[in-house]
Design an enzyme around this catalytic site. Structure first.
Site: not given
Ligand code: UN1
Length: 519
Positions: A254, A288
């Site tokens: 990820e 992310c």
């Molecule tokens: C991340 O930044 O690694 O969808 C995950 C989202 C959060 C998860 C982010 N529930 O923004």
């Protein structure tokens, strides 16, 4: 209160700090040490993998519904500790308290989903092509899972790996980020105690990147790790992919994102602006899934940018225990890399959104800042309008409070620009038109598409993951993650009393193929 955190291998806290000691500090008040982190080395990583290997068979023997009950208890214990855990997350990584509570909620949601999976973990019965033969499928645990996570979601994202991996009968070693080690150590305790987990079923490894890589290399070579889950940068993800590939393993990756939001002429502009604000600047742009570039149709560009600039200037920024959209950067290293990204601003760009750019200080103030900017790693929100395709800001993830704006002419161009940077995690489109929704959904490279909503804030039971530079196609969450932490085993069971050969000893019904209807 400051604490000392250390690796825990086979239920035993590791001795000393062979990898050195680091301080995990409060990024909103950098003089405050949240925890002293005793780092392990590659040897500690390998020891944790071996402890997991030793504990795994007995854990897999625990009936899945009983493991499901353990997940239920973990969820309840996390819920009972939600506020102290959220406070710790806010202190350690500077995420606004309301968001930190949401992050803890995401762990509970994940437990609520998987507690019932213990009573499913369905296999299938499949008809055989021969009589007196049964075909069946079973999900087997992969064995030992090594989970390496970032600190922007120090507890929620790890739970996406740990909870289903444990539920499926795997033993786990978890290596969280050093700068969020106290939050992660707290979640570790809640999982081990809440689940009543036997020693070695879940192990905690605190180590820096180099020691982790060395330890993983050795553990893979020794045959102690069967699956790697990694959340972090695309560059490190590529190295993990390379390393695991040598052992014929496919990791669950990820990685980063350059998440586009398309604003069409039919968009409700105020809604699109509100979403751009949350997606771009929530968590100080350090998700992310944070918004990378807004792709605005030529005809609404000026209106959108004027409104976006205004709400960004009015947005409360500051003390993460106050009512703010965002607080500080996660840690010094992210502040430093963000300063580097700000260096990509070019003369043809128009910079908007605040009373300055870069670090917020007494000499470079942000109007309306809440708290003392000098005490922490606070940065001005930055809108960079006029992006062109060749610009570094257009092409690369700029982890931090920076949103780019570019324009497009027709939907084909919007899709092309959305895909151009080569990531493919999340995306959004603001439109009232179904044809645009489905053209975008079909054309965009992203694993996740939001229609009239933010690029961030995925719900915890839909497939989460990306393509291209955002990942290798693996998906987390919901039923889809089960394919990461189990392997299908197919069984064919013949009780006919003879050897029936597939494809050969198969009956066939003879059709009257020349038959035609009479007119
Ligand atoms: C991340 O930044 O690694 O969808 C995950 C989202 C959060 C998860 C982010 N529930 O923004």
């Amino acid at each position: 209160m400051s604490r000392v955190v250390t690796s825990i291998v086979g239920g035993v806290p590791a001795d000393g700090a062979p990898g050195g000691e680091v301080a995990s500090t409060n990024p909103a008040r950098t003089s405050e040490v949240v925890a002293t982190v005793r780092l392990g080395d590659g040897g500690v990583f390998v020891a944790a993998a071996r402890a997991a290997r030793a504990a795994q068979p007995a854990w897999a023997d625990v009936p899945a519904p009983v493991r499901g009950r353990a997940i239920a208890h973990i969820g309840r214990l996390v819920e009972a500790n939600a506020e102290p855990l959220a406070r710790l997350v806010t202190r350690e990584v500077g995420k606004p308290y309301a968001e930190a509570l949401g992050e803890v909620r995401e762990i509970v949601d994940t437990c609520d989903f998987f507690l019932g999976e213990g009573r499913r973990l369905y296999g299938q019965t499949v008809p055989s092509e021969m009589p007196d033969k049964q075909l069946l499928t079973f999900r087997n645990p992969v064995g030992v899972v090594s989970v390496i996570t970032a600190g922007n979601f120090p507890v929620a994202v790890p739970s996406w790996y740990l909870i289903p991996a444990l539920l499926c009968g795997n033993a786990v070693l978890w290596k969280p980020a050093e700068y969020s080690a106290a939050s992660s150590a707290a979640l570790f305790e809640l999982i081990v105690r809440g689940g009543g987990l036997p020693d070695g079923v879940l192990n905690l490894v605190l180590a820096d990147g180099q020691a982790t890589y060395a330890g993983l290399d050795q553990a893979l070579a020794g045959g102690y790790v069967d699956k790697v889950g990694f959340t972090g940068s695309s560059a490190v993800g590529a190295r993990i992919g390379e390393l695991t590939g040598r052992h014929l393993q496919s990791p669950c990756l990820e990685l980063g994102g350059k998440n586009p939001m398309v604003v069409t002429p039919s968009a409700e502009l105020d809604l699109a602006v509100e979403a751009a604000l949350f997606a771009g600047f929530g968590t100080a742009g350090q998700r992310c899934t944070s918004l990378g570039t807004v792709l605005v149709h030529d005809s609404v560009h000026d209106d959108f940018v004027a409104r976006f600039d205004k709400v960004t200037r009015d947005m409360p920024v500051g003390d993460p225990f106050g009512d703010v959209v965002y607080g500080p950067m996660l840690d010094e290293r992210f502040a430093a890399s963000f300063e580097n990204y700000l260096g990509w601003i070019e003369p043809h760009h128009r910079v908007l959104g605040s009373t300055g750019t870069g670090r917020i200080t007494a000499g470079n103030p942000r109007a309306g800042f809440r708290g003392d900017p000098g005490s922490g790693l606070f940065y001005h929100p930055t809108i960079v309008d006029g992006l062109r395709q060749a610009d570094a800001i257009f092409r690369n993830e700029t982890f931090g409070p920076l949103v780019g704006v570019a324009t497009y002419g027709d939907m084909a161009e919007a899709i092309r620009l959305a895909n151009e940077p080569g990531y493919g995690l999340s995306s959004a489109i603001y439109t009232q038109r179904p044809d645009e929704v489905f053209a975008f959904r079909r054309g965009v490279s992203a694993g996740m598409v939001s229609v009239n909503n933010s690029t961030s804030g995925a719900e915890a039971h839909l497939p989460f993951g990306g393509n291209g530079k955002s990942g290798n196609g693996s998906r987390q969450s919901g039923i889809w993650v089960l394919d990461q932490f189990t392997r299908w085993q197919s069984v064919n069971w013949d009780y006919s009393g003879r050897l029936q050969k597939a494809q050969m000893d198969v009956a066939d019904l003879v059709p009257d193929a020349s038959y035609r209807l009479s007119e």
